[in-house]
Scaffold this active site. Structure first.
Site, short mmCIF file in Angstrom:
data_model
loop_
_atom_site.label_atom_id
_atom_site.label_comp_id
_atom_site.label_asym_id
_atom_site.label_seq_id
_atom_site.Cartn_x
_atom_site.Cartn_y
_atom_site.Cartn_z
CB SER A 220 -0.90 0.02 1.24
OG SER A 220 -1.57 -1.20 1.40
CG ASP B 124 10.33 0.86 -7.64
OD1 ASP B 124 9.50 1.41 -8.37
OD2 ASP B 124 10.29 0.92 -6.39
CG HIS C 208 7.46 2.37 -4.43
ND1 HIS C 208 7.87 1.88 -5.65
CD2 HIS C 208 6.11 2.43 -4.49
CE1 HIS C 208 6.82 1.66 -6.41
NE2 HIS C 208 5.73 1.98 -5.73
N1 LIG Z 1 4.32 -0.89 -3.78
C1 LIG Z 1 4.07 -0.76 -5.07
O1 LIG Z 1 5.00 -0.90 -5.89
C2 LIG Z 1 2.71 -0.49 -5.57
C3 LIG Z 1 1.71 -0.14 -4.72
N2 LIG Z 1 0.44 0.09 -5.16
C4 LIG Z 1 -0.57 0.48 -4.17
O2 LIG Z 1 -1.36 -0.66 -3.82
C5 LIG Z 1 -2.62 -0.21 -3.29
C6 LIG Z 1 -3.77 -1.00 -3.90
O3 LIG Z 1 -3.87 -0.75 -5.28
P1 LIG Z 1 -5.04 -1.43 -6.16
O4 LIG Z 1 -5.13 -2.87 -5.86
O5 LIG Z 1 -4.85 -0.99 -7.54
O6 LIG Z 1 -6.34 -0.71 -5.54
P2 LIG Z 1 -7.86 -1.21 -5.57
O7 LIG Z 1 -8.70 -0.06 -5.16
O8 LIG Z 1 -8.15 -1.89 -6.86
O9 LIG Z 1 -7.89 -2.33 -4.45
C7 LIG Z 1 -7.69 -2.03 -3.10
C8 LIG Z 1 -8.48 -3.02 -2.27
O10 LIG Z 1 -8.26 -2.70 -0.91
C9 LIG Z 1 -9.48 -2.95 -0.23
N3 LIG Z 1 -9.50 -2.29 1.07
C10 LIG Z 1 -9.77 -1.00 1.37
N4 LIG Z 1 -9.73 -0.83 2.70
C11 LIG Z 1 -9.42 -2.02 3.23
C12 LIG Z 1 -9.24 -2.49 4.56
N5 LIG Z 1 -9.38 -1.68 5.61
N6 LIG Z 1 -8.93 -3.78 4.73
C13 LIG Z 1 -8.80 -4.62 3.67
N7 LIG Z 1 -8.96 -4.24 2.40
C14 LIG Z 1 -9.28 -2.95 2.20
C15 LIG Z 1 -10.56 -2.46 -1.19
O11 LIG Z 1 -11.82 -3.00 -0.85
C16 LIG Z 1 -10.01 -2.96 -2.51
O12 LIG Z 1 -10.50 -4.25 -2.82
C17 LIG Z 1 -2.67 1.29 -3.60
O13 LIG Z 1 -2.34 2.01 -2.43
C18 LIG Z 1 -1.59 1.48 -4.64
O14 LIG Z 1 -1.08 2.78 -4.68
C19 LIG Z 1 0.12 -0.06 -6.48
C20 LIG Z 1 1.08 -0.44 -7.38
C21 LIG Z 1 2.44 -0.64 -7.02
O1 LIG Z 2 2.34 4.63 -9.28
C1 LIG Z 2 1.50 4.22 -8.45
O2 LIG Z 2 0.69 4.96 -7.88
C2 LIG Z 2 1.49 2.78 -8.12
C3 LIG Z 2 2.88 2.38 -7.84
O3 LIG Z 2 3.39 2.52 -6.76
C4 LIG Z 2 3.68 1.90 -8.97
O4 LIG Z 2 3.13 1.55 -10.03
O5 LIG Z 2 4.91 1.89 -8.83
#
Ligand SMILES: NC(=O)C1=CN([C@@H]2O[C@H](COP(=O)(O)OP(=O)(O)OC[C@H]3O[C@@H](n4cnc5c(N)ncnc54)[C@H](O)[C@@H]3O)[C@@H](O)[C@H]2O)C=CC1
Ligand SMILES: O=C([O-])CC(=O)C(=O)O
Length: 338
Positions: free
Chosen positions: A142, A174, A201
């Protein structure tokens, strides 16, 4: 009311005596399992032979995802859990907890713009982890990772369960991007490419070390600058291409599965498991920093140093520190004030 816990047919099969085959038995919990990342990540973890139990938790939608994934004929038992009242059951006995819960970016937003919503989600999930599976390895996906990892650390400290060896910010995407972009430019086999990515990140805090990339290639300074910028802006590239429909989900699920697999291998005692991750660190003066980390039976066995940096990378390192420091401090402050 919808049935909040869904026992899958695989679970029945397992009760009838089908063994998962995973030895030792390992339970993985995914929090946010019904989301854009959560669903394909659940699929990939169902395919991982090191997993014997897969707990899929979300505030909505998990019965469907769990029923769907559970029909795949691999050994692990899949159970879906929905709603806060079932979070404890999802977590109990977990060896690895992967957290892709929270809102994603839309065009024009920075990862830090997600802080207000995601900080609270991460804090409450980590409070439950401290209570129900304090020894699990936590894989934080997250965003903003630069702040959510420090939040998790403070929550665990306040609960008296913090072990810096067990908390990981997932920065594997990354590395995945740096490898792909480098292979394309250097015209080398992507399967053989290695590129460490350090720092944090978000934007300029993502620092790929192309001077250490293997196989070696003769890229010009301009090409290295362009590759660095593309890696730093990789997330934004996807956010813009998705045009309001979220951020990277499929490549992130892949990256999350690679990192969780490394954690499982490390826990199981495999030698030389090394991945980049955002962890508690003394590599720089900042309390958290992404670098190569050796993962073993207790989690982080060793935080590896940065190695020799080019002048361009040294400059990038100094430039990223103020932003990364501020994001870390913001997370720590939030954990104590909310
Ligand atoms: N570390 C990284 O490299 C990356 C991180 N992310 C991050 O990952 C996160 C999720 O992205 P997506 O899956 O695209 O979002 P999404 O909105 O498609 O899915 C998020 C899920 O989290 C659930 N959720 C919300 N509150 C919750 C809680 N209290 N307990 C359990 N589940 C809960 C929602 O119901 C939803 O199913 C975002 O914060 C995004 O920025 C995204 C891409 C890369
Ligand atoms: O860019 C974003 O918000 C999601 C993320 O962390 C990635 O794709 O690296």
């Amino acid at each position: 009311m919808l049935r909040s816990i869904l026992r899958s047919s695989t679970s029945n099969a397992s009760r009838r005596g089908f063994a998962s085959g995973a030895s030792p038995e390992r339970k993985v919990a995914i929090l946010g399992a019904a989301g854009g990342i959560g669903q394909p990540l659940s699929l990939l973890m169902k395919l991982n032979p090191l997993v014997s139990r897969l707990a899929l938790y979300d505030i909505a939608g998990t019965p469907g995802v769990a029923a769907d994934v559970s029909h795949i004929n691999t050994g692990s038992e899949v159970v879906g859990y929905m709603g806060d009242e079932n979070l404890g059951k999802a977590l109990e006995g977990s060896d690895v907890v992967i957290i892709p819960a929270g809102v994603p970016r839309k065009p024009g937003m920075t990862r830090d713009d997600l802080f207000n919503i995601n900080a609270g989600i991460v804090k409450s999930l980590c409070t439950a982890i401290a209570k129900y599976c304090p020894n699990a390895l936590v894989n934080m996906i997250s965003n903003p990772v630069n702040s959510t990892v420090p939040i998790a650390a403070e929550v665990f400290k306040m609960a008296g369960t913090y072990d810096e060896k067990r908390l990981f910010g997932v920065t594997t995407l990354d590395v995945v991007r740096a490898k792909t972009f480098y292979a394309g430019k250097a015209k080398v086999n992507v399967a053989e490419v290695n590129v460490p990515v350090v720092g944090g990140h978000a934007g300029i805090t993502i620092l790929p070390l192309f001077s250490q990339a293997t196989p070696k290639a003769n890229l010009s300074d301009d090409e290295i600058v362009a590759l660095t910028k593309r890696t730093q802006d990789g997330g934004t590239e996807v956010v813009e291409a998705k045009a309001g429909k979220g951020s990277a989900t499929l490549s992130m699920a892949y990256a999350g599965a690679v990192f969780a697999d490394a954690c499982l291998k490390g826990l199981n005692g495999a030698p030389d498991v090394v991945e980049c991750s955002f962890v508690q660190s003394t590599v720089t003066e900042l309390p958290f920093f992404a670098s190569k980390v050796r993962i073993g039976k207790n989690g982080v066995e060793e935080v590896l140093g940065l190695g020799a940096l080019s002048d361009f990378e040294k400059e990038g390192l100094e430039k990223l520190k103020p932003e990364l420091k501020a994001s870390i401090e913001k997370g720590i402050k939030f954990a104590h004030q909310n």
